[in-house]
Design a protein around this motif. Structure first.
Motif, PDB file in Angstrom:
ATOM      1  N   CYS A  18       2.854  -0.798   7.092  1.00  0.00           N
ATOM      2  CA  CYS A  18       2.998  -0.028   8.321  1.00  0.00           C
ATOM      3  C   CYS A  18       4.099  -0.675   9.141  1.00  0.00           C
ATOM      4  O   CYS A  18       4.050  -1.885   9.405  1.00  0.00           O
ATOM      5  CB  CYS A  18       1.690  -0.030   9.100  1.00  0.00           C
ATOM      6  N   HIS A  19       5.070   0.109   9.533  1.00  0.00           N
ATOM      7  CA  HIS A  19       6.224  -0.393  10.277  1.00  0.00           C
ATOM      8  C   HIS A  19       6.384   0.399  11.565  1.00  0.00           C
ATOM      9  O   HIS A  19       6.371   1.633  11.545  1.00  0.00           O
ATOM     10  CB  HIS A  19       7.492  -0.259   9.433  1.00  0.00           C
ATOM     11  N   GLN A  20       6.545  -0.290  12.681  1.00  0.00           N
ATOM     12  CA  GLN A  20       6.714   0.380  13.971  1.00  0.00           C
ATOM     13  C   GLN A  20       7.966  -0.112  14.671  1.00  0.00           C
ATOM     14  O   GLN A  20       8.394  -1.251  14.491  1.00  0.00           O
ATOM     15  CB  GLN A  20       5.490   0.121  14.865  1.00  0.00           C
ATOM     16  N   THR A  21       8.535   0.765  15.453  1.00  0.00           N
ATOM     17  CA  THR A  21       9.728   0.422  16.223  1.00  0.00           C
ATOM     18  C   THR A  21       9.462   0.498  17.726  1.00  0.00           C
ATOM     19  O   THR A  21      10.396   0.505  18.519  1.00  0.00           O
ATOM     20  CB  THR A  21      10.891   1.355  15.855  1.00  0.00           C
ATOM     21  N   GLU A  22       8.170   0.593  18.111  1.00  0.00           N
ATOM     22  CA  GLU A  22       7.785   0.751  19.511  1.00  0.00           C
ATOM     23  C   GLU A  22       7.505  -0.576  20.206  1.00  0.00           C
ATOM     24  O   GLU A  22       7.249  -0.596  21.416  1.00  0.00           O
ATOM     25  CB  GLU A  22       6.538   1.642  19.609  1.00  0.00           C
ATOM     26  N   ASN A  23       7.487  -1.665  19.447  1.00  0.00           N
ATOM     27  CA  ASN A  23       7.176  -2.980  20.005  1.00  0.00           C
ATOM     28  C   ASN A  23       5.771  -3.031  20.624  1.00  0.00           C
ATOM     29  O   ASN A  23       5.516  -3.769  21.580  1.00  0.00           O
ATOM     30  CB  ASN A  23       8.211  -3.397  21.067  1.00  0.00           C
ATOM     31  N   HIS A  24       4.859  -2.223  20.057  1.00  0.00           N
ATOM     32  CA  HIS A  24       3.482  -2.241  20.541  1.00  0.00           C
ATOM     33  C   HIS A  24       2.761  -3.479  20.021  1.00  0.00           C
ATOM     34  O   HIS A  24       2.954  -3.907  18.878  1.00  0.00           O
ATOM     35  CB  HIS A  24       2.744  -0.983  20.106  1.00  0.00           C
ATOM     36  N   ARG A  25       1.867  -3.988  20.824  1.00  0.00           N
ATOM     37  CA  ARG A  25       1.143  -5.203  20.463  1.00  0.00           C
ATOM     38  C   ARG A  25       0.037  -4.942  19.443  1.00  0.00           C
ATOM     39  O   ARG A  25      -0.247  -5.772  18.601  1.00  0.00           O
ATOM     40  CB  ARG A  25       0.547  -5.835  21.730  1.00  0.00           C
ATOM     41  N   TYR A  26      -0.611  -3.776  19.560  1.00  0.00           N
ATOM     42  CA  TYR A  26      -1.815  -3.519  18.781  1.00  0.00           C
ATOM     43  C   TYR A  26      -1.527  -2.595  17.599  1.00  0.00           C
ATOM     44  O   TYR A  26      -0.860  -1.560  17.745  1.00  0.00           O
ATOM     45  CB  TYR A  26      -2.892  -2.899  19.669  1.00  0.00           C
ATOM     46  N   MET A  27      -2.052  -2.985  16.451  1.00  0.00           N
ATOM     47  CA  MET A  27      -1.908  -2.177  15.244  1.00  0.00           C
ATOM     48  C   MET A  27      -3.242  -2.148  14.515  1.00  0.00           C
ATOM     49  O   MET A  27      -4.013  -3.110  14.576  1.00  0.00           O
ATOM     50  CB  MET A  27      -0.802  -2.725  14.328  1.00  0.00           C
ATOM     51  N   TYR A  28      -3.498  -1.026  13.813  1.00  0.00           N
ATOM     52  CA  TYR A  28      -4.800  -0.785  13.207  1.00  0.00           C
ATOM     53  C   TYR A  28      -4.623  -0.132  11.834  1.00  0.00           C
ATOM     54  O   TYR A  28      -3.694   0.657  11.630  1.00  0.00           O
ATOM     55  CB  TYR A  28      -5.630   0.177  14.074  1.00  0.00           C
ATOM     56  N   TRP A  29      -5.552  -0.452  10.944  1.00  0.00           N
ATOM     57  CA  TRP A  29      -5.635   0.255   9.674  1.00  0.00           C
ATOM     58  C   TRP A  29      -6.988   0.977   9.612  1.00  0.00           C
ATOM     59  O   TRP A  29      -8.034   0.367   9.811  1.00  0.00           O
ATOM     60  CB  TRP A  29      -5.534  -0.689   8.482  1.00  0.00           C
ATOM     61  N   TYR A  30      -6.926   2.284   9.317  1.00  0.00           N
ATOM     62  CA  TYR A  30      -8.115   3.096   9.129  1.00  0.00           C
ATOM     63  C   TYR A  30      -8.068   3.717   7.731  1.00  0.00           C
ATOM     64  O   TYR A  30      -6.994   3.931   7.166  1.00  0.00           O
ATOM     65  CB  TYR A  30      -8.170   4.243  10.142  1.00  0.00           C
ATOM     66  N   ARG A  31      -9.255   4.028   7.223  1.00  0.00           N
ATOM     67  CA  ARG A  31      -9.322   4.848   6.020  1.00  0.00           C
ATOM     68  C   ARG A  31     -10.085   6.127   6.356  1.00  0.00           C
ATOM     69  O   ARG A  31     -11.001   6.112   7.202  1.00  0.00           O
ATOM     70  CB  ARG A  31      -9.964   4.112   4.843  1.00  0.00           C
ATOM     71  N   GLN A  32      -9.690   7.212   5.707  1.00  0.00           N
ATOM     72  CA  GLN A  32     -10.336   8.493   5.949  1.00  0.00           C
ATOM     73  C   GLN A  32     -10.881   9.035   4.648  1.00  0.00           C
ATOM     74  O   GLN A  32     -10.137   9.210   3.678  1.00  0.00           O
ATOM     75  CB  GLN A  32      -9.361   9.507   6.557  1.00  0.00           C
ATOM     76  N   ASP A  33     -12.176   9.297   4.650  1.00  0.00           N
ATOM     77  CA  ASP A  33     -12.861   9.807   3.466  1.00  0.00           C
ATOM     78  C   ASP A  33     -13.718  11.002   3.850  1.00  0.00           C
ATOM     79  O   ASP A  33     -14.286  11.034   4.946  1.00  0.00           O
ATOM     80  CB  ASP A  33     -13.766   8.725   2.872  1.00  0.00           C
ATOM     81  N   PRO A  34     -13.842  11.972   2.967  1.00  0.00           N
ATOM     82  CA  PRO A  34     -14.710  13.120   3.243  1.00  0.00           C
ATOM     83  C   PRO A  34     -16.125  12.666   3.568  1.00  0.00           C
ATOM     84  O   PRO A  34     -16.695  11.829   2.869  1.00  0.00           O
ATOM     85  CB  PRO A  34     -14.669  13.910   1.931  1.00  0.00           C
ATOM     86  N   GLY A  35     -16.676  13.192   4.649  1.00  0.00           N
ATOM     87  CA  GLY A  35     -18.031  12.849   5.030  1.00  0.00           C
ATOM     88  C   GLY A  35     -18.164  11.583   5.844  1.00  0.00           C
ATOM     89  O   GLY A  35     -19.242  11.284   6.351  1.00  0.00           O
ATOM     90  N   HIS A  36     -17.075  10.823   5.967  1.00  0.00           N
ATOM     91  CA  HIS A  36     -17.138   9.564   6.718  1.00  0.00           C
ATOM     92  C   HIS A  36     -16.157   9.521   7.880  1.00  0.00           C
ATOM     93  O   HIS A  36     -16.177   8.600   8.675  1.00  0.00           O
ATOM     94  CB  HIS A  36     -16.861   8.374   5.805  1.00  0.00           C
ATOM     95  N   GLY A  37     -15.296  10.479   7.972  1.00  0.00           N
ATOM     96  CA  GLY A  37     -14.326  10.452   9.058  1.00  0.00           C
ATOM     97  C   GLY A  37     -13.374   9.288   8.915  1.00  0.00           C
ATOM     98  O   GLY A  37     -13.059   8.839   7.810  1.00  0.00           O
ATOM     99  N   LEU A  38     -12.930   8.778  10.040  1.00  0.00           N
ATOM    100  CA  LEU A  38     -12.011   7.651  10.076  1.00  0.00           C
ATOM    101  C   LEU A  38     -12.774   6.377  10.387  1.00  0.00           C
ATOM    102  O   LEU A  38     -13.506   6.312  11.386  1.00  0.00           O
ATOM    103  CB  LEU A  38     -10.945   7.877  11.157  1.00  0.00           C
TER     104      LEU A  38
END
Lengths: 108, 114
Positions: free
Chosen positions: B23-43
């Motif tokens: 994951c690459h960002q150019t916004e210089n934001h401090r916070y970054m997150y990884w989510y997974r999305q699966d049917p029936g479980h949402g994010l």
């Protein structure tokens, strides 16, 4: 942990109709967000709304934090509104919990 | 996208192999997150970062590790991929951990483990 429930789970509308989506949460929250996931899978932030009411075009949202719910209003729906709408809440710290979503299909 | 890109967009890998998503960002934001999305479980949150080299576990962190050596990059590694890790993975960024304006998501990576 906090429970986030969205209703209805599925919704079919005729183009031009209005709708209200609901998000209930079981504990106090620091903030609440609404997202739209379009049919191509892209997640778009619609509102950051820990309390009060906001409007953006045909969409508006209201959060009543003291009663632990938020509503998303869609007026004059269009086919491009189709997709899944998620609410997500933060109870402190850096973890945001998502509801299961409301799947909306708007018929032309 | 508001300055956030994920790579690769699609990947098929074999069970037992290591996989790294970027994951690459150019916004210089401090916070970054990884989510997974699966049917029936949402994010569901896998890991998050609140600064360079500052990371912590989310609700479904088993089998995953992360690294953040630069503000702009947040890497998610599956040490030994399993079929249960077949999913769509989303990265998100935010300027604040608890205040507005909220999350911006990348376009996602569809991972299939065969």
């Amino acid at each position: 942990g906090i429970q986030v429930e969205q209703s209805p789970p599925d919704l079919i509308l005729q183009e031009g109709a209005n709708s209200t989506l609901r998000c209930n949460f079981s504990d106090s929250v620091n903030n609440l967000q609404w997202f739209h996931q379009n049919p191509w899978g892209q997640l778009i932030n619609l509102f950051y709304i820990p309390s009060g009411t906001k409007q953006n075009g045909r969409l508006s949202a209201t959060t009543v934090a003291t009663e632990r719910y938020s509503l998303l209003y869609i007026s004059s729906s269009q086919t491009t509104d189709s997709g899944v709408y998620f609410c997500a809440v933060n109870t402190g710290g850096f973890k945001t919990i998502f509801g299961a979503g409301t799947r909306l299909f708007v018929k032309a | 996208d508001a300055g956030i890109t994920q790579s690769p967009r699609h990947k098929v890998t074999e069970t037992g192999t290591p996989v790294t998503l970027r994951c690459h960002q150019t916004e210089n934001h401090r916070y970054m997150y990884w989510y997974r999305q699966d049917p029936g479980h949402g994010l569901r949150l896998i890991h998050y970062s609140y600064g360079v080299k500052d990371t912590d576990k989310g609700e479904v962190s088993d089998g995953y590790s992360v690294s953040r050596s630069k503000t702009e990059d947040f890497l998610l590694t599956l040490e030994s991929a399993t079929s249960s890790q077949t999913s769509v993975y989303f990265c998100a960024i935010s300027a604040s951990g608890t205040e507005g304006p909220g999350y911006t998501f990348g376009s996602g990576t569809r991972l299939t483990v065969v």
